[in-house]
Design a protein around this motif. Sequence first.
Motif, PDB file in Angstrom:
ATOM      1  N   ILE A 170      39.940  72.690  12.651  1.00 20.33           N
ATOM      2  CA  ILE A 170      39.390  73.713  13.511  1.00 20.33           C
ATOM      3  C   ILE A 170      39.972  74.838  13.087  1.00 20.33           C
ATOM      4  O   ILE A 170      41.211  75.720  12.824  1.00 20.33           O
ATOM      5  N   LEU A 171      39.308  76.015  12.028  1.00 16.97           N
ATOM      6  CA  LEU A 171      39.498  77.305  11.746  1.00 16.97           C
ATOM      7  C   LEU A 171      39.053  78.198  12.517  1.00 16.97           C
ATOM      8  O   LEU A 171      37.581  78.460  12.785  1.00 16.97           O
ATOM      9  N   GLY A 172      39.611  79.435  12.651  1.00 17.94           N
ATOM     10  CA  GLY A 172      39.115  80.214  13.219  1.00 17.94           C
ATOM     11  C   GLY A 172      39.957  81.977  13.044  1.00 17.94           C
ATOM     12  O   GLY A 172      41.266  80.643  13.856  1.00 17.94           O
ATOM     13  N   GLU A 173      39.746  82.407  13.565  1.00 17.90           N
ATOM     14  CA  GLU A 173      41.076  83.930  14.220  1.00 17.90           C
ATOM     15  C   GLU A 173      41.159  83.880  15.592  1.00 17.90           C
ATOM     16  O   GLU A 173      40.215  82.684  16.200  1.00 17.90           O
ATOM     17  N   PRO A 313      32.386  80.993  13.989  1.00 18.18           N
ATOM     18  CA  PRO A 313      32.506  82.749  13.425  1.00 18.18           C
ATOM     19  C   PRO A 313      33.211  83.721  14.784  1.00 18.18           C
ATOM     20  O   PRO A 313      33.178  83.258  15.434  1.00 18.18           O
ATOM     21  N   PRO A 314      33.404  84.628  13.613  1.00 17.47           N
ATOM     22  CA  PRO A 314      34.186  85.455  14.317  1.00 17.47           C
ATOM     23  C   PRO A 314      33.264  86.173  15.689  1.00 17.47           C
ATOM     24  O   PRO A 314      32.023  85.787  15.382  1.00 17.47           O
ATOM     25  N   LEU A 315      33.680  86.442  16.675  1.00 16.26           N
ATOM     26  CA  LEU A 315      32.162  87.188  17.693  1.00 16.26           C
ATOM     27  C   LEU A 315      31.239  88.232  16.780  1.00 16.26           C
ATOM     28  O   LEU A 315      30.487  88.054  17.133  1.00 16.26           O
ATOM     29  N   ARG A 316      32.460  89.727  16.322  1.00 19.78           N
ATOM     30  CA  ARG A 316      31.500  89.947  15.385  1.00 19.78           C
ATOM     31  C   ARG A 316      30.670  89.672  14.727  1.00 19.78           C
ATOM     32  O   ARG A 316      29.052  90.037  14.256  1.00 19.78           O
ATOM     33  N   ASP A 317      30.713  88.214  14.275  1.00 17.33           N
ATOM     34  CA  ASP A 317      29.782  88.178  13.617  1.00 17.33           C
ATOM     35  C   ASP A 317      28.065  86.947  13.600  1.00 17.33           C
ATOM     36  O   ASP A 317      27.736  86.519  13.626  1.00 17.33           O
ATOM     37  N   ARG A 318      28.434  86.782  15.122  1.00 16.37           N
ATOM     38  CA  ARG A 318      27.353  86.612  16.213  1.00 16.37           C
ATOM     39  C   ARG A 318      27.118  87.118  17.604  1.00 16.37           C
ATOM     40  O   ARG A 318      27.120  87.186  18.634  1.00 16.37           O
ATOM     41  N   LEU A 319      26.884  88.627  17.208  1.00 17.38           N
ATOM     42  CA  LEU A 319      26.866  89.452  18.267  1.00 17.38           C
ATOM     43  C   LEU A 319      25.637  88.705  19.295  1.00 17.38           C
ATOM     44  O   LEU A 319      25.371  89.421  20.283  1.00 17.38           O
ATOM     45  N   GLU A 320      24.750  87.800  17.805  1.00 19.26           N
ATOM     46  CA  GLU A 320      23.193  87.553  18.938  1.00 19.26           C
ATOM     47  C   GLU A 320      23.825  87.637  20.373  1.00 19.26           C
ATOM     48  O   GLU A 320      23.118  86.484  21.522  1.00 19.26           O
ATOM     49  N   HIS A 355      31.042  97.999  20.105  1.00 19.76           N
ATOM     50  CA  HIS A 355      32.630  97.301  19.609  1.00 19.76           C
ATOM     51  C   HIS A 355      32.979  95.838  18.098  1.00 19.76           C
ATOM     52  O   HIS A 355      32.414  95.115  18.669  1.00 19.76           O
ATOM     53  N   ALA A 356      34.129  96.377  17.847  1.00 20.91           N
ATOM     54  CA  ALA A 356      34.360  95.257  16.727  1.00 20.91           C
ATOM     55  C   ALA A 356      34.573  94.045  17.129  1.00 20.91           C
ATOM     56  O   ALA A 356      35.093  93.432  16.040  1.00 20.91           O
ATOM     57  N   TRP A 357      35.353  93.676  18.659  1.00 20.90           N
ATOM     58  CA  TRP A 357      36.231  92.501  18.868  1.00 20.90           C
ATOM     59  C   TRP A 357      36.937  91.867  17.760  1.00 20.90           C
ATOM     60  O   TRP A 357      36.569  90.902  17.920  1.00 20.90           O
ATOM     61  N   PRO A 358      38.053  92.882  18.153  1.00 20.03           N
ATOM     62  CA  PRO A 358      38.957  92.074  16.365  1.00 20.03           C
ATOM     63  C   PRO A 358      39.727  90.559  17.307  1.00 20.03           C
ATOM     64  O   PRO A 358      40.346  89.841  16.934  1.00 20.03           O
ATOM     65  N   GLY A 359      39.574  90.401  19.067  1.00 25.09           N
ATOM     66  CA  GLY A 359      39.996  89.374  19.989  1.00 25.09           C
ATOM     67  C   GLY A 359      39.398  88.962  19.679  1.00 25.09           C
ATOM     68  O   GLY A 359      39.223  87.755  21.204  1.00 25.09           O
ATOM     69  N   LEU A 364      36.843  89.951  24.794  1.00 19.35           N
ATOM     70  CA  LEU A 364      35.498  90.245  25.860  1.00 19.35           C
ATOM     71  C   LEU A 364      35.583  89.582  26.915  1.00 19.35           C
ATOM     72  O   LEU A 364      35.553  89.814  28.162  1.00 19.35           O
ATOM     73  N   GLN A 365      36.384  88.325  26.943  1.00 23.75           N
ATOM     74  CA  GLN A 365      36.588  87.614  28.952  1.00 23.75           C
ATOM     75  C   GLN A 365      37.901  88.975  29.196  1.00 23.75           C
ATOM     76  O   GLN A 365      37.402  88.828  30.449  1.00 23.75           O
TER      77      GLN A 365
END
Length: 440
Positions: A170-173, A313-320, A355-359, A364-365
Amino acid sequence: MAKILIIDDEKAMRQAMVQILRDEGHETLEASDGSQGLKLIQACEAGDRPDLVFLDLKMPRTQGMTVLKTLGSQLLELPVIVMTAYGTGRTAIEAMQLGAYDYITKPFPLKTLLSLTEKALAHAQTSVSVSQTNILQDLDTEELLGQSAAMAEVFKLIGRVSQTDATVLILGESGTGKELVAQMLHSNSRRSRSPLVKVNCAALPEHLLEAELFGHEKGAFTGADHLRIGRFEQANGGTIFLDEIGELSLGIQAKLLRVLQDRSFERLGSNQTRTVDVRILAATNRNLETMVQRQQFREDLYYRLNVLRIDLPPLRDRLEDLDLLTQHFLKRLAIQHNFPKLSISEAAFQKLQSHAWPGNVRELQNTLERAVILSGGRILLPDHLSFGQMPKPDLNLENAIAQLEQDLIRRALTLYPYCAHEALGLSLEAFHQKREQWNL
């Protein structure tokens, strides 16, 4: 235009505030003590009561604290700004705990009065794009959420691979929900009634991590005063989740490779080979392919782990998905903090979207929880939202070279314990000097 009630026993103060607020186009009501103010509020029908109350704390008869206590849950919908000439930290804390919207110390400048008024009235005047939370709805405490196309692919993949025993990488930021994916893979597998054992590979130093994973016999090393069953044995029949696997040393990687190949290992201090029936899930936020190229991660282990791969996917790539996630966390926070009227303004939600949401989702939480507490359980406004700053990278060349030297020496010692100096192209004397320099 808003209806504003001023509760203060000082007539001159009331008159000055009335003049200022009327000049701004607001309608005003006055009360000379807390009891009279309560009667005015309670006499109004729900749609006709004040939009904002300025409340003095020190008054004869019914004081401001009593008014706050009497209003109780009404304060969630009726912002009250308390005023006092006797400002103390204890007073401010008590007023805010009782549900006051804000606190101001007399005397205060005109600009402060108007800015506070504008901010407080936003609770009633700002349109809400994200629906109010309903604490009666069923709510999972932890759940991987998303309606975007990217998350739909993740859910499909989880559905396809969960029923198998295949190893999954499982890969992801950081903050994207890798642990939740592991939980879903286990919960939807034939092993769901057996344990899911989680190990954070970055949390322990190498000598302790080996004992944690494989266990040890009594007397295996100093301090090993009892037999310890390792995490692989604890997970027998179930699933083991190795989080932050990119942090493993090369020595532990070699031992993990064997477990992946034939599910066998020895406890520290024992020559007896043990086998386990366990499914292995692993996760990391690091680029393992790059680590393999730099000889920081074993190539054979990488291919053993990468049988099936899930990329989050990072949150910035799924802002919907931001609306869904925001509502989900607000519902949880409404229950946790007993804020049944919790909601978010259009302007605040737009600030979240920008916001870019690096975290990622974890950021967000945390951002929403901080904002909910600052809002007192009312409508979240842009001023309630603040975003943490990412730490600046260390660009010091000397530090980087020193770290590289240490990493190379450690790797050489692991791979070539008897001729590490030759592998590094150093004389034996120079090699020992380096080890002493870095205390290796």
